[in-house]
Design a protein around this motif. Structure first.
Motif, PDB file in Angstrom:
ATOM      1  N   ILE A 107      32.911 147.012  63.252  1.00 24.73           N
ATOM      2  CA  ILE A 107      32.404 148.233  63.872  1.00 24.73           C
ATOM      3  C   ILE A 107      32.688 148.236  65.371  1.00 24.73           C
ATOM      4  CG2 ILE A 107      30.345 149.612  64.358  1.00 24.73           C
ATOM      5  CD1 ILE A 107      31.077 149.697  61.444  1.00 24.73           C
ATOM      6  N   ARG A 108      32.403 147.121  66.047  1.00 26.15           N
ATOM      7  CA  ARG A 108      32.580 147.044  67.500  1.00 26.15           C
ATOM      8  C   ARG A 108      34.036 147.301  67.891  1.00 26.15           C
ATOM      9  NH1 ARG A 108      29.520 145.212  71.520  1.00 26.15           N
ATOM     10  NH2 ARG A 108      27.985 144.364  70.061  1.00 26.15           N
ATOM     11  N   LYS A 109      34.941 146.745  67.133  1.00 24.82           N
ATOM     12  CA  LYS A 109      36.368 146.910  67.437  1.00 24.82           C
ATOM     13  C   LYS A 109      36.759 148.379  67.442  1.00 24.82           C
ATOM     14  CE  LYS A 109      40.917 145.312  65.891  1.00 24.82           C
ATOM     15  NZ  LYS A 109      41.652 144.492  64.878  1.00 24.82           N
ATOM     16  N   LYS A 110      36.220 149.153  66.496  1.00 22.34           N
ATOM     17  CA  LYS A 110      36.563 150.576  66.409  1.00 22.34           C
ATOM     18  C   LYS A 110      35.785 151.412  67.419  1.00 22.34           C
ATOM     19  CE  LYS A 110      38.068 150.525  61.586  1.00 22.34           C
ATOM     20  NZ  LYS A 110      37.966 151.167  60.262  1.00 22.34           N
ATOM     21  N   VAL A 111      34.538 151.066  67.642  1.00 25.69           N
ATOM     22  CA  VAL A 111      33.723 151.825  68.600  1.00 25.69           C
ATOM     23  C   VAL A 111      34.268 151.681  70.015  1.00 25.69           C
ATOM     24  CG1 VAL A 111      31.437 151.932  69.699  1.00 25.69           C
ATOM     25  CG2 VAL A 111      31.630 151.817  67.206  1.00 25.69           C
ATOM     26  N   GLU A 112      34.741 150.483  70.371  1.00 23.43           N
ATOM     27  CA  GLU A 112      35.211 150.230  71.737  1.00 23.43           C
ATOM     28  C   GLU A 112      36.667 150.616  71.934  1.00 23.43           C
ATOM     29  OE1 GLU A 112      34.297 146.141  72.451  1.00 23.43           O
ATOM     30  OE2 GLU A 112      32.160 146.530  72.768  1.00 23.43           O
ATOM     31  N   LYS A 113      37.342 150.992  70.864  1.00 26.19           N
ATOM     32  CA  LYS A 113      38.747 151.387  70.982  1.00 26.19           C
ATOM     33  C   LYS A 113      38.839 152.748  71.676  1.00 26.19           C
ATOM     34  CE  LYS A 113      42.925 152.197  68.269  1.00 26.19           C
ATOM     35  NZ  LYS A 113      43.519 152.220  66.897  1.00 26.19           N
ATOM     36  N   VAL A 114      39.686 152.839  72.702  1.00 29.56           N
ATOM     37  CA  VAL A 114      39.857 154.090  73.444  1.00 29.56           C
ATOM     38  C   VAL A 114      40.862 154.964  72.689  1.00 29.56           C
ATOM     39  CG1 VAL A 114      40.532 155.143  75.624  1.00 29.56           C
ATOM     40  CG2 VAL A 114      39.389 152.918  75.618  1.00 29.56           C
ATOM     41  N   SER A 115      40.343 155.951  72.001  1.00 28.53           N
ATOM     42  CA  SER A 115      41.193 156.881  71.251  1.00 28.53           C
ATOM     43  C   SER A 115      40.474 158.212  71.157  1.00 28.53           C
ATOM     44  CB  SER A 115      41.491 156.346  69.849  1.00 28.53           C
ATOM     45  OG  SER A 115      40.309 156.225  69.091  1.00 28.53           O
ATOM     46  N   SER A 116      41.198 159.257  70.797  1.00 26.63           N
ATOM     47  CA  SER A 116      40.591 160.590  70.718  1.00 26.63           C
ATOM     48  C   SER A 116      39.528 160.635  69.625  1.00 26.63           C
ATOM     49  CB  SER A 116      41.657 161.650  70.478  1.00 26.63           C
ATOM     50  OG  SER A 116      42.342 161.387  69.262  1.00 26.63           O
ATOM     51  N   ILE A 117      39.808 160.013  68.477  1.00 25.95           N
ATOM     52  CA  ILE A 117      38.832 159.928  67.385  1.00 25.95           C
ATOM     53  C   ILE A 117      39.217 158.751  66.506  1.00 25.95           C
ATOM     54  CG2 ILE A 117      40.100 161.540  65.912  1.00 25.95           C
ATOM     55  CD1 ILE A 117      37.292 162.554  64.943  1.00 25.95           C
ATOM     56  N   GLU A 118      38.250 157.985  66.065  1.00 23.89           N
ATOM     57  CA  GLU A 118      38.501 156.784  65.275  1.00 23.89           C
ATOM     58  C   GLU A 118      37.661 156.831  63.995  1.00 23.89           C
ATOM     59  OE1 GLU A 118      40.564 153.173  64.764  1.00 23.89           O
ATOM     60  OE2 GLU A 118      40.742 154.682  66.348  1.00 23.89           O
ATOM     61  N   LYS A 119      38.332 156.766  62.846  1.00 19.41           N
ATOM     62  CA  LYS A 119      37.612 156.746  61.567  1.00 19.41           C
ATOM     63  C   LYS A 119      37.006 155.367  61.350  1.00 19.41           C
ATOM     64  CE  LYS A 119      39.948 160.296  58.834  1.00 19.41           C
ATOM     65  NZ  LYS A 119      40.763 160.575  57.629  1.00 19.41           N
ATOM     66  N   ILE A 120      35.727 155.377  61.000  1.00 20.78           N
ATOM     67  CA  ILE A 120      35.044 154.120  60.700  1.00 20.78           C
ATOM     68  C   ILE A 120      35.121 153.822  59.205  1.00 20.78           C
ATOM     69  CG2 ILE A 120      32.875 152.845  60.821  1.00 20.78           C
ATOM     70  CD1 ILE A 120      34.064 153.435  63.541  1.00 20.78           C
ATOM     71  N   LYS A 121      34.773 154.823  58.384  1.00 24.99           N
ATOM     72  CA  LYS A 121      34.794 154.612  56.932  1.00 24.99           C
ATOM     73  C   LYS A 121      34.853 155.955  56.224  1.00 24.99           C
ATOM     74  CE  LYS A 121      32.509 151.920  53.272  1.00 24.99           C
ATOM     75  NZ  LYS A 121      31.342 151.081  52.914  1.00 24.99           N
ATOM     76  N   THR A 122      35.617 156.007  55.128  1.00 25.08           N
ATOM     77  CA  THR A 122      35.704 157.212  54.291  1.00 25.08           C
ATOM     78  C   THR A 122      34.976 156.957  52.967  1.00 25.08           C
ATOM     79  OG1 THR A 122      37.804 156.488  53.340  1.00 25.08           O
ATOM     80  CG2 THR A 122      37.919 157.880  55.300  1.00 25.08           C
ATOM     81  N   ASN A 123      34.786 158.026  52.206  1.00 28.00           N
ATOM     82  CA  ASN A 123      34.139 157.953  50.888  1.00 28.00           C
ATOM     83  C   ASN A 123      32.761 157.298  50.947  1.00 28.00           C
ATOM     84  OD1 ASN A 123      36.267 159.230  49.553  1.00 28.00           O
ATOM     85  ND2 ASN A 123      37.356 157.306  49.220  1.00 28.00           N
ATOM     86  N   VAL A 124      32.026 157.618  51.992  1.00 27.18           N
ATOM     87  CA  VAL A 124      30.657 157.111  52.146  1.00 27.18           C
ATOM     88  C   VAL A 124      29.724 157.993  51.317  1.00 27.18           C
ATOM     89  CG1 VAL A 124      28.782 156.715  53.785  1.00 27.18           C
ATOM     90  CG2 VAL A 124      31.159 156.227  54.443  1.00 27.18           C
ATOM     91  N   GLU A 125      28.811 157.382  50.578  1.00 31.02           N
ATOM     92  CA  GLU A 125      27.878 158.141  49.750  1.00 31.02           C
ATOM     93  C   GLU A 125      27.102 159.147  50.601  1.00 31.02           C
ATOM     94  OE1 GLU A 125      27.647 158.102  46.457  1.00 31.02           O
ATOM     95  OE2 GLU A 125      29.253 156.607  46.364  1.00 31.02           O
ATOM     96  N   LYS A 126      26.822 160.299  49.997  1.00 29.05           N
ATOM     97  CA  LYS A 126      26.193 161.412  50.729  1.00 29.05           C
ATOM     98  C   LYS A 126      24.861 161.018  51.357  1.00 29.05           C
ATOM     99  CE  LYS A 126      26.030 165.960  51.668  1.00 29.05           C
ATOM    100  NZ  LYS A 126      24.716 166.102  52.270  1.00 29.05           N
ATOM    101  N   ASP A 127      24.035 160.264  50.658  1.00 30.78           N
ATOM    102  CA  ASP A 127      22.724 159.905  51.202  1.00 30.78           C
ATOM    103  C   ASP A 127      22.858 158.992  52.419  1.00 30.78           C
ATOM    104  OD1 ASP A 127      23.691 157.856  49.623  1.00 30.78           O
ATOM    105  OD2 ASP A 127      21.731 157.233  48.892  1.00 30.78           O
ATOM    106  N   ILE A 128      23.879 158.141  52.424  1.00 28.28           N
ATOM    107  CA  ILE A 128      24.111 157.270  53.579  1.00 28.28           C
ATOM    108  C   ILE A 128      24.612 158.101  54.759  1.00 28.28           C
ATOM    109  CG2 ILE A 128      25.481 155.337  54.468  1.00 28.28           C
ATOM    110  CD1 ILE A 128      25.450 154.156  51.667  1.00 28.28           C
ATOM    111  N   GLY A 129      25.525 159.040  54.467  1.00 28.95           N
ATOM    112  CA  GLY A 129      26.009 159.932  55.520  1.00 28.95           C
ATOM    113  C   GLY A 129      24.885 160.731  56.153  1.00 28.95           C
TER     114      GLY A 129
END
Length: 582
Positions: A107-129
């Motif tokens: 998570i930290r690697k993606k959060v700290e990455k300087v980019s316009s938008i960074e996907k963390i995870k796809t196909n996450v269950e609706k209740d978790i989202g």
């Protein structure tokens, strides 16, 4: 000195003039851009200031002939972060680590990455989202998405196929009709300042996705479920390596089911089944093998079921009649090759009706020799057997047949009773359907229509008329002969109380000869006088008893016993005895 002064003056005038010309040109260019190209550069400026997030379109559903949904969509979420908008990085990392079940390092690697938008995870269950959305953390985006969902998991897995992470069909109907099912993705557009931070006052622009069309098919879930259970029981009972069952309407080519066991999980298509996990090889190769639809992709020697084709050609050509007499002493010699009958002591004197009831090889060899290779091959072409059927599924295989110039008497003899060449199960089912339905060649197919979400028909799928392959008279005689095979011949175990059934059994050796491996099969249809349903059952490498009449015909009998009343087919025989085991 005077000359030097004049030269300097001229040089200054030249430089000044050049400077004025350049300024004038720049002024004209700026004026042109501001007046005539203003809208264009305004659009480019907006694009620079806009950030775009894709919104997946709901993929069209796949719906069976009775309205049962075979493939649908499940709402999931895509979690992303926008670096420049994050106000509390540690809170974001803590939240996403806790809710998504990923490591803090990931998570930290993606959060700290300087980019316009960074996907963390796809196909996450609706209740978790929804739970992540409730944190209301700046810079965290939770977008609703769709994941393909198959409510019946393994049933029809190799026919339906599945989709990849990009929502694109990979195999089966999902791949073949991908364009119709896919739909058009939407977008969420937001505006940012020079630092890349969204300007809340400007809000967001949402371009709604357009759902794909629903695909309505000829498949029947209830028939498929029962046929799958039957195939699995058969595979286990006979310790076979695989079982295929195709059920279709012989009049129009509509496929009711196409079973290939072992099937795989459509919910986890990249997980090897227990059967495949025990095999050696690269995982990619094993997955491709697991997904393979044997009914359309693989060829096999049909054995004695091919005698239906030989009979049709001989009847049409007029080289045999049902009443003609033959004599079988247990073998026949062609050139210097002795070819045995399955009954090595011979069938003795028999007419042709009893020859097909007995599945007598020497008689069919004689028919093949009477026809001769050129005429026999003419009928293969007339029956449209030497090409693919045109079924609406990817990966169909074609018939593997000798070249005519290489067919001598021995090759012709073996072809006549279904050996030394190969075809696909779907080709066998389609050809026999054409021969017993009155003589009209049918194209096997699954798709019927496409409809939008309002139920409006957007596409209708129709097969092309392929014309007549045999006369109605030949087709009628053939049906009568095949009914006798089931009523009193080798196909007795295919009988169904209350119905006249026609059919043919087969037991063929697998290559190489002498391997001790066999394929048992049976092809049947009912009612015999006016067929409404045709089925083919193929059992690969059964252990112990391997005769088609003994182990494949009863499977078809059980199948028909359940699906004929279900389809509303009326009984035609009130006093039919139950099948006699042999």
């Amino acid at each position: 000195m005077e000359r030097l002064r004049v030269y300097s003056h001229r040089k200054a005038k030249l430089i000044g003039g050049t400077f004025i010309v350049v300024l004038l040109a720049l002024g004209l260019r700026v004026g042109y851009l501001m007046i005539f190209r203003a809208s264009h550069y305004a659009e480019l400026a907006v694009e620079v200031e806009q950030r775009e997030r894709k919104v997946k379109a709901a993929r069209g559903r796949i719906i069976d002939r009775n309205g049962v949904i075979l493939a649908s969509n499940k709402t999931v979420c895509t979690i992303s972060v926008i670096h420049n908008q994050i106000e509390d990085p540690e809170a974001v990392i803590s939240c996403l680590t806790k809710e998504l079940g990923l490591t803090e390092e990931e998570i930290r690697k993606k959060v700290e990455k300087v980019s316009s938008i960074e996907k963390i995870k796809t196909n996450v269950e609706k209740d978790i989202g929804d739970a992540i959305r409730a944190y209301d953390l700046a810079g965290v985006k939770v977008d609703d998405d769709y994941k393909r969902y198959y409510p019946y998991d393994r049933i029809l897995s190799k026919v339906l196929g599945f989709t990849g992470g990009d929502n694109q069909g990979i195999i089966g109907l999902e791949a073949y009709y991908d364009e119709a099912l896919q739909g058009e993705d939407g977008k969420i557009l937001t505006y940012t300042d020079a630092r890349g931070v969204e300007v809340a006052e400007l809000g967001e622009v949402r371009l709604e996705p357009e759902a794909g069309d629903d695909l309505y098919v000829s498949l029947d879930y209830n028939i498929s479920r029962f046929a799958t259970q039957l195939a699995e029981q058969t595979m286990q009972r006979h310790q076979a390596s695989g079982v295929e069952i195709i059920v279709m309407n012989p009049k129009n080519g509509e496929i009711y089911t196409m079973v290939n066991v072992p099937e795989f999980s459509l919910q986890e298509p990249f997980t090897l089944t227990e059967y495949m996990a025990g095999q050696t090889g690269e995982k990619t190769d094993l997955l491709n093998e697991m997904w393979r639809n044997i009914c359309i992709s693989d060829t096999y020697e049909p054995g004695s079921t091919f005698k239906i084709i030989t009979t049709a050609a001989a009847l049409e050509e007029g080289v045999v009649t049902p009443e003609e007499s033959f004599y079988c002493n247990g073998s026949i010699t062609v050139e210097d090759t002795r070819i045995r009958c399955h009954k090595t002591t011979g069938h003795g004197s028999e007419d042709f009706t009893h020859a097909i009831m007995n599945s007598c090889n020497p008689v069919f060899i004689q028919l093949g020799l009477r026809l001769g290779a050129p005429r026999f091959f003419h009928y293969f072409e007339q029956f449209q057997m030497l090409s693919t059927t045109g079924i609406d599924l990817p990966g169909e295989g074609a018939t593997i047949m000798h070249q005519l110039k290489n067919v001598g008497p021995v090759e012709l003899a073996t072809i006549s009773f279904g050996q030394s060449f190969q075809l696909t199960p779907i080709q066998m089912a389609s050809t026999v359907s054409s021969l017993i339905n009155g003589g009209e060649r049918v194209t096997p197919h699954i798709a019927l229509t496409c409809r939008d979400r309002d139920g409006k028909v957007t596409r209708t799928y129709k097969t092309k008329d392929k014309g007549s392959v045999v006369s109605k008279e030949t087709s009628e005689i053939l049906r009568g002969l095949l009914h006798q095979v089931v009523a009193e011949g080798t196909g007795k175990n295919g009988q169904v109380a209350g119905f006249a059934v026609g059919g043919k059994t087969a037991t063929s050796q697998m290559l190489p000869r002498g391997s001790g491996k066999y394929i048992a099969s049976f092809i049947g249809f009912a009612p015999a006088e006016d067929p409404e349903v045709l089925a083919i059952v193929i059992i690969h490498e059964p252990q112990g008893i391997y005769y088609g009449g003994t182990i494949a015909a009863p499977v078809c009998s059980q199948l028909f016993e359940n699906i004929l009343p279900y389809l509303g087919v009326e009984e035609t025989e009130k006093n039919t005895d139950s099948a006699v085991a042999q």
